[in-house]
Design a protein around this motif. Structure first.
Motif, PDB file in Angstrom:
ATOM      1  N   GLU A 175      -4.813   8.249  -4.722  1.00 41.53           N
ATOM      2  CA  GLU A 175      -5.078   9.681  -4.849  1.00 41.53           C
ATOM      3  C   GLU A 175      -3.786  10.497  -4.881  1.00 41.53           C
ATOM      4  OE1 GLU A 175      -7.569  10.405  -1.506  1.00 41.53           O
ATOM      5  OE2 GLU A 175      -9.411   9.730  -2.512  1.00 41.53           O
ATOM      6  N   LYS A 176      -2.736   9.996  -4.204  1.00 41.41           N
ATOM      7  CA  LYS A 176      -1.457  10.709  -4.161  1.00 41.41           C
ATOM      8  C   LYS A 176      -0.549  10.391  -5.348  1.00 41.41           C
ATOM      9  CE  LYS A 176      -1.291  11.105   0.899  1.00 41.41           C
ATOM     10  NZ  LYS A 176      -0.581  10.703   2.143  1.00 41.41           N
ATOM     11  N   ASP A 177      -0.914   9.372  -6.121  1.00 42.25           N
ATOM     12  CA  ASP A 177      -0.075   8.956  -7.253  1.00 42.25           C
ATOM     13  C   ASP A 177      -0.135  10.008  -8.357  1.00 42.25           C
ATOM     14  OD1 ASP A 177       1.395   7.441  -9.135  1.00 42.25           O
ATOM     15  OD2 ASP A 177      -0.486   6.674  -9.978  1.00 42.25           O
ATOM     16  N   LYS A 178       0.971  10.676  -8.587  1.00 43.01           N
ATOM     17  CA  LYS A 178       1.041  11.722  -9.617  1.00 43.01           C
ATOM     18  C   LYS A 178       1.520  11.189 -10.963  1.00 43.01           C
ATOM     19  CE  LYS A 178       1.872  15.372  -6.204  1.00 43.01           C
ATOM     20  NZ  LYS A 178       2.788  16.437  -5.728  1.00 43.01           N
ATOM     21  N   SER A 179       1.960   9.938 -10.980  1.00 37.10           N
ATOM     22  CA  SER A 179       2.474   9.365 -12.222  1.00 37.10           C
ATOM     23  C   SER A 179       1.357   8.958 -13.180  1.00 37.10           C
ATOM     24  CB  SER A 179       3.339   8.137 -11.907  1.00 37.10           C
ATOM     25  OG  SER A 179       2.538   7.065 -11.411  1.00 37.10           O
ATOM     26  N   GLY A 180       0.163   8.713 -12.641  1.00 30.07           N
ATOM     27  CA  GLY A 180      -0.932   8.245 -13.476  1.00 30.07           C
ATOM     28  C   GLY A 180      -0.787   6.788 -13.883  1.00 30.07           C
ATOM     29  N   PHE A 181       0.172   6.101 -13.295  1.00 24.19           N
ATOM     30  CA  PHE A 181       0.447   4.707 -13.684  1.00 24.19           C
ATOM     31  C   PHE A 181      -0.591   3.743 -13.120  1.00 24.19           C
ATOM     32  CE2 PHE A 181       2.257   0.527 -12.823  1.00 24.19           C
ATOM     33  CZ  PHE A 181       2.817   0.195 -14.042  1.00 24.19           C
ATOM     34  N   TYR A 182      -1.011   3.972 -11.889  1.00 25.64           N
ATOM     35  CA  TYR A 182      -1.802   2.970 -11.183  1.00 25.64           C
ATOM     36  C   TYR A 182      -3.299   3.149 -11.415  1.00 25.64           C
ATOM     37  CZ  TYR A 182       2.584   1.955  -8.861  1.00 25.64           C
ATOM     38  OH  TYR A 182       3.881   1.617  -8.619  1.00 25.64           O
ATOM     39  N   ARG A 183      -4.003   2.031 -11.374  1.00 28.71           N
ATOM     40  CA  ARG A 183      -5.460   1.983 -11.410  1.00 28.71           C
ATOM     41  C   ARG A 183      -5.932   1.246 -10.157  1.00 28.71           C
ATOM     42  NH1 ARG A 183      -3.887   4.723 -14.838  1.00 28.71           N
ATOM     43  NH2 ARG A 183      -4.313   4.715 -17.081  1.00 28.71           N
ATOM     44  N   GLN A 184      -7.184   1.492  -9.798  1.00 26.89           N
ATOM     45  CA  GLN A 184      -7.724   0.767  -8.653  1.00 26.89           C
ATOM     46  C   GLN A 184      -7.667  -0.736  -8.925  1.00 26.89           C
ATOM     47  OE1 GLN A 184      -8.921   2.723  -5.914  1.00 26.89           O
ATOM     48  NE2 GLN A 184      -8.423   0.759  -4.988  1.00 26.89           N
ATOM     49  N   GLY A 185      -7.199  -1.491  -7.942  1.00 23.18           N
ATOM     50  CA  GLY A 185      -7.046  -2.927  -8.109  1.00 23.18           C
ATOM     51  C   GLY A 185      -5.632  -3.346  -8.443  1.00 23.18           C
ATOM     52  N   ASP A 186      -4.758  -2.377  -8.814  1.00 21.66           N
ATOM     53  CA  ASP A 186      -3.354  -2.700  -9.087  1.00 21.66           C
ATOM     54  C   ASP A 186      -2.634  -3.057  -7.795  1.00 21.66           C
ATOM     55  OD1 ASP A 186      -3.730  -2.185 -11.735  1.00 21.66           O
ATOM     56  OD2 ASP A 186      -2.593  -0.327 -11.797  1.00 21.66           O
ATOM     57  N   TYR A 187      -1.581  -3.866  -7.915  1.00 22.82           N
ATOM     58  CA  TYR A 187      -0.747  -4.212  -6.774  1.00 22.82           C
ATOM     59  C   TYR A 187       0.477  -3.299  -6.745  1.00 22.82           C
ATOM     60  CZ  TYR A 187      -3.457  -8.547  -6.502  1.00 22.82           C
ATOM     61  OH  TYR A 187      -4.480  -9.461  -6.383  1.00 22.82           O
ATOM     62  N   ILE A 188       0.982  -3.048  -5.530  1.00 23.97           N
ATOM     63  CA  ILE A 188       2.117  -2.149  -5.356  1.00 23.97           C
ATOM     64  C   ILE A 188       2.954  -2.631  -4.174  1.00 23.97           C
ATOM     65  CG2 ILE A 188       0.816  -0.564  -3.849  1.00 23.97           C
ATOM     66  CD1 ILE A 188       2.363   1.761  -5.086  1.00 23.97           C
ATOM     67  N   GLY A 189       4.258  -2.436  -4.243  1.00 18.96           N
ATOM     68  CA  GLY A 189       5.126  -2.777  -3.124  1.00 18.96           C
ATOM     69  C   GLY A 189       4.825  -1.895  -1.929  1.00 18.96           C
ATOM     70  N   GLN A 190       4.620  -2.509  -0.771  1.00 16.22           N
ATOM     71  CA  GLN A 190       4.206  -1.760   0.409  1.00 16.22           C
ATOM     72  C   GLN A 190       5.347  -1.528   1.396  1.00 16.22           C
ATOM     73  OE1 GLN A 190       1.431  -0.325   0.574  1.00 16.22           O
ATOM     74  NE2 GLN A 190      -0.096  -1.447  -0.568  1.00 16.22           N
ATOM     75  N   SER A 191       6.399  -2.331   1.345  1.00  9.21           N
ATOM     76  CA  SER A 191       7.510  -2.156   2.280  1.00  9.21           C
ATOM     77  C   SER A 191       8.746  -2.825   1.692  1.00  9.21           C
ATOM     78  CB  SER A 191       7.178  -2.764   3.655  1.00  9.21           C
ATOM     79  OG  SER A 191       7.060  -4.176   3.566  1.00  9.21           O
ATOM     80  N   GLY A 192       9.888  -2.603   2.335  1.00  7.10           N
ATOM     81  CA  GLY A 192      11.121  -3.271   1.963  1.00  7.10           C
ATOM     82  C   GLY A 192      11.559  -3.013   0.531  1.00  7.10           C
ATOM     83  N   ILE A 193      12.314  -3.965  -0.017  1.00  5.55           N
ATOM     84  CA  ILE A 193      12.784  -3.871  -1.400  1.00  5.55           C
ATOM     85  C   ILE A 193      11.611  -3.741  -2.363  1.00  5.55           C
ATOM     86  CG2 ILE A 193      13.894  -5.226  -3.236  1.00  5.55           C
ATOM     87  CD1 ILE A 193      15.806  -6.319  -1.107  1.00  5.55           C
ATOM     88  N   GLU A 194      10.510  -4.439  -2.067  1.00  3.72           N
ATOM     89  CA  GLU A 194       9.337  -4.371  -2.940  1.00  3.72           C
ATOM     90  C   GLU A 194       8.846  -2.931  -3.118  1.00  3.72           C
ATOM     91  OE1 GLU A 194       8.233  -6.756  -4.716  1.00  3.72           O
ATOM     92  OE2 GLU A 194       7.972  -8.641  -3.639  1.00  3.72           O
ATOM     93  N   ALA A 195       8.948  -2.124  -2.073  1.00  2.00           N
ATOM     94  CA  ALA A 195       8.511  -0.728  -2.155  1.00  2.00           C
ATOM     95  C   ALA A 195       9.602   0.159  -2.755  1.00  2.00           C
ATOM     96  CB  ALA A 195       8.118  -0.221  -0.767  1.00  2.00           C
ATOM     97  N   TYR A 196      10.849   0.000  -2.299  1.00  2.00           N
ATOM     98  CA  TYR A 196      11.936   0.885  -2.731  1.00  2.00           C
ATOM     99  C   TYR A 196      12.196   0.754  -4.233  1.00  2.00           C
ATOM    100  CZ  TYR A 196      16.236   3.614  -2.304  1.00  2.00           C
ATOM    101  OH  TYR A 196      17.194   4.588  -2.439  1.00  2.00           O
ATOM    102  N   TYR A 197      12.128  -0.478  -4.748  1.00  2.00           N
ATOM    103  CA  TYR A 197      12.416  -0.717  -6.169  1.00  2.00           C
ATOM    104  C   TYR A 197      11.141  -0.942  -6.980  1.00  2.00           C
ATOM    105  CZ  TYR A 197      17.374  -0.992  -5.081  1.00  2.00           C
ATOM    106  OH  TYR A 197      18.660  -0.686  -4.687  1.00  2.00           O
ATOM    107  N   GLU A 198      10.020  -0.381  -6.511  1.00  2.00           N
ATOM    108  CA  GLU A 198       8.729  -0.554  -7.166  1.00  2.00           C
ATOM    109  C   GLU A 198       8.776  -0.201  -8.652  1.00  2.00           C
ATOM    110  OE1 GLU A 198       4.603  -0.925  -8.064  1.00  2.00           O
ATOM    111  OE2 GLU A 198       5.856  -1.807  -6.510  1.00  2.00           O
TER     112      GLU A 198
END
Length: 607
Positions: A175-198
């Motif tokens: 709901e907070k994603d303003k990029s419009g990139f993500y869809r429900q079921g997509d994976y995303i970096g949650q912490s660490g390098i995975e999140a910072y360089y998502e």
């Protein structure tokens, strides 16, 4: 009269025709549901998930890679004559498990307001072995199909807190994603390098249009793939981490609470960042993610808590190096200034009496630095002791914060803490507007009281001393994609307010700490000049924390390090031992002192 009827009939026909045209316009152009029904019946849009970028260490060793996985998708509109018994046989589910799947499925559909024409995940994260068992039976279940994607795999669990983990995007984040990139079921970096360089790792989703007949059987691509788009793989990252050193640090810290951070001073590249206790990141992949995450996040030892940049401690005696340089810069002492170790003012330790600055650092003399801070804060610039201390503290703050204390350094990881450098405004709040002066705050002279640092700041401080007055912002990624470069902010030098000449005195004193002072028994190395400082951080009513910072070799330093080991007593024991072993490992390839390694592994530091 007939003419009038004729006009009325014409008007009626025109009106009916107009109504049909309007209705047709709404059906074909405005109303999505009809268009979707027609489209879904003939064409299936199948998302093509991109391959997430991999992560290697500074020497090319693989840290993070991808494993194939598969989701069983369903389009409710196409499900016909569902054979639950056969489904349980093929997918190895009990009737109750199937009922639970359907209940969860219906709940998710309601929550996401999905409709019966949309593909929706029914069974997630099937392995290649699972797929091999079921793929020949998929034609028995109309409306169901397999969607391929990838999941993360980790070559080493020693880098868990730095790398982070990936999982399905939450409803709140979506709901907070303003990029419009993500869809429900997509994976995303949650912490660490995975999140910072998502945004670099994630790649770009593609889509494939597939034709099917009236029975839902796929007949091939739609119009030869004319409208298909290829997925774009994410960019690979090269980390600054030396995986061999990182794993050795995790080995030494095993069973202990604390942190190890090693930095290359000339670049700010983080060679090792170990947090203890930690966790196995492979537990946060695959179908057991939810169960394992609940276990890890509820662990009382807090393995998800990244101590190197989230834990805030008093710095202890290692802060005396900073105090010395500020005092030299302000001209309130010289390297030859001698101050008697008056233990009636503040307690001290070890046999020494009337030391100069180098001797005071070597012996970690508390009365010396109590007197030094008094000279810095009480210069007679105010009309009374209260204003005098206030003016002096503001000047002190300016210097101390130039080392990177009391603020976020800007590491390429989320959740970095600031620590605390107490300001006049801080004490105004603490004392509720009542006046305060040096005698109220003198404990900050020896790194106690209100001072708070994160371990990352202390490693960066050691690198700053090694560089004689400047630092690069510590970072974990040295190359993004094919650029061969880190983000631009990690190439910039940050200078302190202290003249480089004063750092030479600090370096000499830190060499003496290891050669003949509080760190001589466990930090001294035979063929390497190590410059360091011990700290024993008060933690009443629990045992003190053991702290040590160092860099080596003295000339052209290759590594700067900070070690915090909680509840382990004197800094010259646990922390100094671990730091010196890490230096040996990095510069020499292994330890020449197996007795020190054995001492660390036993962990009996208070005896």
């Amino acid at each position: 009269m007939n003419e009038g009827r004729k006009e009325v009939l014409q008007l009626v026909f025109l009106l009916v025709g107009f109504i049909f045209l309007v209705k047709l316009f709404f059906i074909q152009i405005v109303e999505d549901s009809y268009k979707e029904m027609a489209g879904v019946n003939a064409i299936r849009k199948e998302p093509q998930y991109p391959i997430r970028g991999i992560i290697k260490d500074r020497n090319g060793k693989l840290i993070v890679y991808n494993n194939p996985e598969f989701d069983l998708m369903v389009i409710l509109h196409e499900v016909k004559h569902f054979d639950s018994t056969r489904f349980c046989q093929v997918f190895e589910k009990t009737p109750q498990e199937l009922r639970d799947l359907f209940n969860n499925f219906r709940t998710e559909i309601r929550n996401r307001k999905a409709n019966q024409f949309q593909p929706f995940p029914f069974l997630r994260q099937l392995s290649t072995q699972d797929l091999a068992k079921v793929q020949d039976h998929m034609d028995e279940f109309p409306g169901f199909f397999i969607q391929d994607r990838t999941t993360r795999a980790y070559a080493s669990k020693a880098v868990a807190n730095a790398i982070g983990y990936v999982s399905e995007i939450s409803k709140n984040k979506l709901e907070k994603d303003k990029s419009g990139f993500y869809r429900q079921g997509d994976y995303i970096g949650q912490s660490g390098i995975e999140a910072y360089y998502e945004e670099y790792l994630r790649g770009k989703r593609g889509v494939k249009h597939l034709m099917r007949n009236k029975d839902g059987v796929i007949k091939g691509s739609y119009e030869g793939g004319k409208y298909d788009t290829l997925s774009v793989p994410g960019q690979d990252l090269v980390s600054t981490i030396d995986l061999t050193l990182q794993e050795y640090g995790a080995f030494l810290l095993n069973g202990k609470a604390g942190s190890i951070i090693a930095i290359e001073p000339s670049t700010g590249e983080i060679l090792a960042m170990v947090s203890g206790p930690s966790y196995d990141p492979n537990l946060l992949t695959g179908k057991n993610y939810s169960k394992n995450f609940a276990l890890i996040s509820n662990d009382s030892l807090k393995p998800l808590f990244n101590r190197p940049l989230m834990a805030q401690y008093r710095p202890g005696s290692i802060f005396k190096i900073a105090q010395a340089m500020v005092a030299l810069q302000e001209g309130v002492i010289t390297p030859e200034t001698r101050i008697r170790c008056d233990r009636s003012i503040i307690n001290c330790h070890g046999p020494h009496s009337n030391e100069d600055l180098r001797g005071a650092i070597t012996n970690s003399c508390n009365p010396y630095f109590h007197n030094v801070l008094r000279r810095m804060l009480n210069k007679g610039k105010g009309g009374n002791p209260f204003d005098d201390t206030r003016i002096g503290l503001a000047e002190w703050d300016k210097h101390i914060m130039s080392f990177g204390f009391g603020k976020r350094l800007g590491i390429d990881l989320p959740n970095e803490k600031r620590g605390l450098v107490p300001s006049p405004e801080y004490y105004d709040r603490a004392y509720g507007g009542r006046p305060w002066k040096f005698s109220n705050i003198y404990s900050i002279a020896i790194g106690e009281g209100e001072n708070m640092v994160v371990p990352l700041q202390m490693a960066n401080f050691a690198a700053t001393v090694a560089n004689k007055g400047y630092y690069f912002t510590p970072h974990l990624i040295k190359s993004i994609g094919s650029t061969g470069m880190p983000l631009p902010q990690y190439l910039e030098k940050h200078y302190t307010t202290i003249d480089s000449a004063n750092f030479r005195i600090a370096r000499d004193a830190m060499e003496r700490v290891v050669e003949a002072g509080t760190a001589q028994y466990r930090a001294k190395l035979k063929d390497i000049v190590v410059c360091g400082k011990t700290g024993t951080v008060q933690n009443e009513p629990n045992p003190d924390h053991s702290v040590f910072i160092a860099f080596a070799p003295k000339e052209n330093p290759k590594i700067a390090i900070s070690v915090y080991v909680e509840y382990s007593g004197q800094g010259g024991r646990a922390a100094a031992s671990i730091a010196s072993l890490m230096i040996e490992k990095y510069l020499l390839g292994g330890t020449q002192r197996p007795n020190i390694e054995e001492y660390v592994l036993k962990g009996k530091f208070l005896h």
